[in-house]
Scaffold this active site. Sequence first.
Site, PDB file in Angstrom:
ATOM      1  NE  ARG A  54       1.221 -24.366  27.366  1.00 51.53           N
ATOM      2  CZ  ARG A  54       0.687 -25.012  26.016  1.00 51.53           C
ATOM      3  NH1 ARG A  54       0.073 -26.227  27.056  1.00 51.53           N
ATOM      4  NH2 ARG A  54       0.140 -24.522  25.760  1.00 51.53           N
ATOM      5  NE  ARG A  95      -8.083 -20.262  20.208  1.00 52.92           N
ATOM      6  CZ  ARG A  95      -7.543 -21.688  20.110  1.00 52.92           C
ATOM      7  NH1 ARG A  95      -7.884 -22.303  20.211  1.00 52.92           N
ATOM      8  NH2 ARG A  95      -5.862 -21.486  20.513  1.00 52.92           N
ATOM      9  CE  LYS A 240       3.193 -22.194  22.055  1.00 54.37           C
ATOM     10  NZ  LYS A 240       2.453 -22.246  22.144  1.00 54.37           N
ATOM     11  CB  THR A 298       2.083 -30.899  21.042  1.00 56.02           C
ATOM     12  OG1 THR A 298       2.568 -29.243  21.257  1.00 56.02           O
ATOM     13  CG2 THR A 298       0.996 -30.934  20.226  1.00 56.02           C
TER      14      THR A 298
END
Length: 496
Positions: A54, A95, A240, A298
């Site tokens: 990935r 962010r 996702k 994760t």
Amino acid sequence: MSKNISKYLHKEMDSTTALNHSFHRTKIVATVGPACDTYEKLLELVKAGVNVFRLNFSHGKHEDKAKIIEHIRRINATEPVNISILGDLQGPKLRVGEIANNALPVVPGDILTFTNEKCVGTMEKIYVSYPNLAGDVVLGNKIMIDDGKLEVKVIEITPSNDVKVEVILGGVISSKKGINLPDTKISLPALTEKDLEDLEFIIDQELDWVALSFVRSVNDLTLLRDKLKARNSKSKIIAKIEKPEALVNIRDIIIESDAIMIARGDLGVELPVEQVPLIQRQLIRKCRHRAKPVIVATQMMESMIDRSKPNRSEITDVANAVLEGTDAVMLSGETATGMHPALVVETMRKIILEVENTEYRYNREDDLIPQPHSPSFLSDAICYNACKIAKDANAQALIGMTQSGYTAFMLSSYRPKSSLYIFTKERSLVNQLSLSWGVRAFYYDEEESLDNIINDEITVLKERGFIKSGDIVVNTGSTPVHLHLPTNLLKITRVE
Ligand SMILES: Nc1ncnc2c1ncn2[C@@H]1O[C@H](COP(=O)(O)OP(=O)(O)OP(=O)(O)O)[C@@H](O)[C@H]1O
Ligand SMILES: CC(=O)C(=O)O
Ligand SMILES: [K+]
Ligand SMILES: [Mg+2]
């Protein structure tokens, strides 16, 4: 045997014989980062058991990614493996900007100000990379920082469109950490400008899979699908799942995507974290029912980022994901920035193999039967019965042919006990199928007659030592061959 069989015998084989470890049917996805981005390190990871690499487009530059891609392609060309590459787009993720000294400690009750004007973050003001923050939030909204490690609450929206917040959960804010707004509808597009640039790169580089972060609706997927189509890209789409909105639309999202990633990092911030385990279980089930590969992602081996042994809870997490029937398990920081990338992969592979070799509950044709009203009912019925016959006859191998991938994903979704081999003349699929549970894919493009094709397939597998005289094998195919119809034939053979 048809004349060209020898050309299939040199390279398109699975990793197990050549790399001399047993084949793990649950696949391993590893994120590439500074800890593993050289040719030697990547090869080491492949030998430890990685099936898919990935590339996270939230980090790093295109030129570095290009080098990594070159390394992986070289491994595919020289080693007997078909490693797949997944490009993971950042998506509409907010962010914070640079933080002074890369650390701003805050405690409950502190007041912070988020602004869209670029600045180095201090108690005075913190830059957030999202122009519409003040427009989207309302008083009382929660904002999570750094995967929810810190939490703040909106207390004021100033006339100059700054957002003042009060710290609820304190901690240290560092540069570029992600921000989640669980009770706010973000008005960012599914594909940001950065995503569009990254997508061009992904298409140019012909990556096998492209993952779309923070999918909210089927429209997000359609947008990406159209972009891929416009450039004749064969990349397949991973949705996702990391937003509550996606769960509301989950049926259609699964139908419209080629695979699903359960992105537990953001998912556990966007909704109460205690809901993640059951959501994972349900998503895996739903994906298997729709024959779509699913990845559990994760913190699977998080403690191994800086330690050489995993926690008991992590071992159990990986084992449970295998028992739930996931197609793949994923490593993030463990391989991207961790101290022991290859050891993590090896440890994960051992956990997978231990469960797979002692637990035989895979064959699940009883809980997945073809739907008579589905457009692919006829080929579904073949796949279903191929798995059923393979089980009843204790077949060594199930051998499928596919051009779209559909038959491979369908056969795999039954998690059959018989080994699963897929032959395809679609080159892109040979790597793409590395994500799919149990699948070993071979490139094969003869179209003389189905008799020859099935003979060739059996010969290839016999030459490799996957099957031997006396074994029973079950083949699926499509006849007449030249019409390329969906799977419509099922044959059972005792190997000569
Ligand atoms: N080039 C890189 N590629 C991937 N990860 C990197 C890279 N450089 C540093 N890292 C670090 O490695 C970890 C990788 O984990 P992961 O890919 O899940 O990142 P993330 O930012 O948490 O994910 P996402 O943006 O997808 O939510 C992150 O903590 C990231 O800061
Ligand atoms: C992988 C990812 O994006 C997440 O867990 O949030
Ligand atoms: K990402
Ligand atoms: Mg995420």
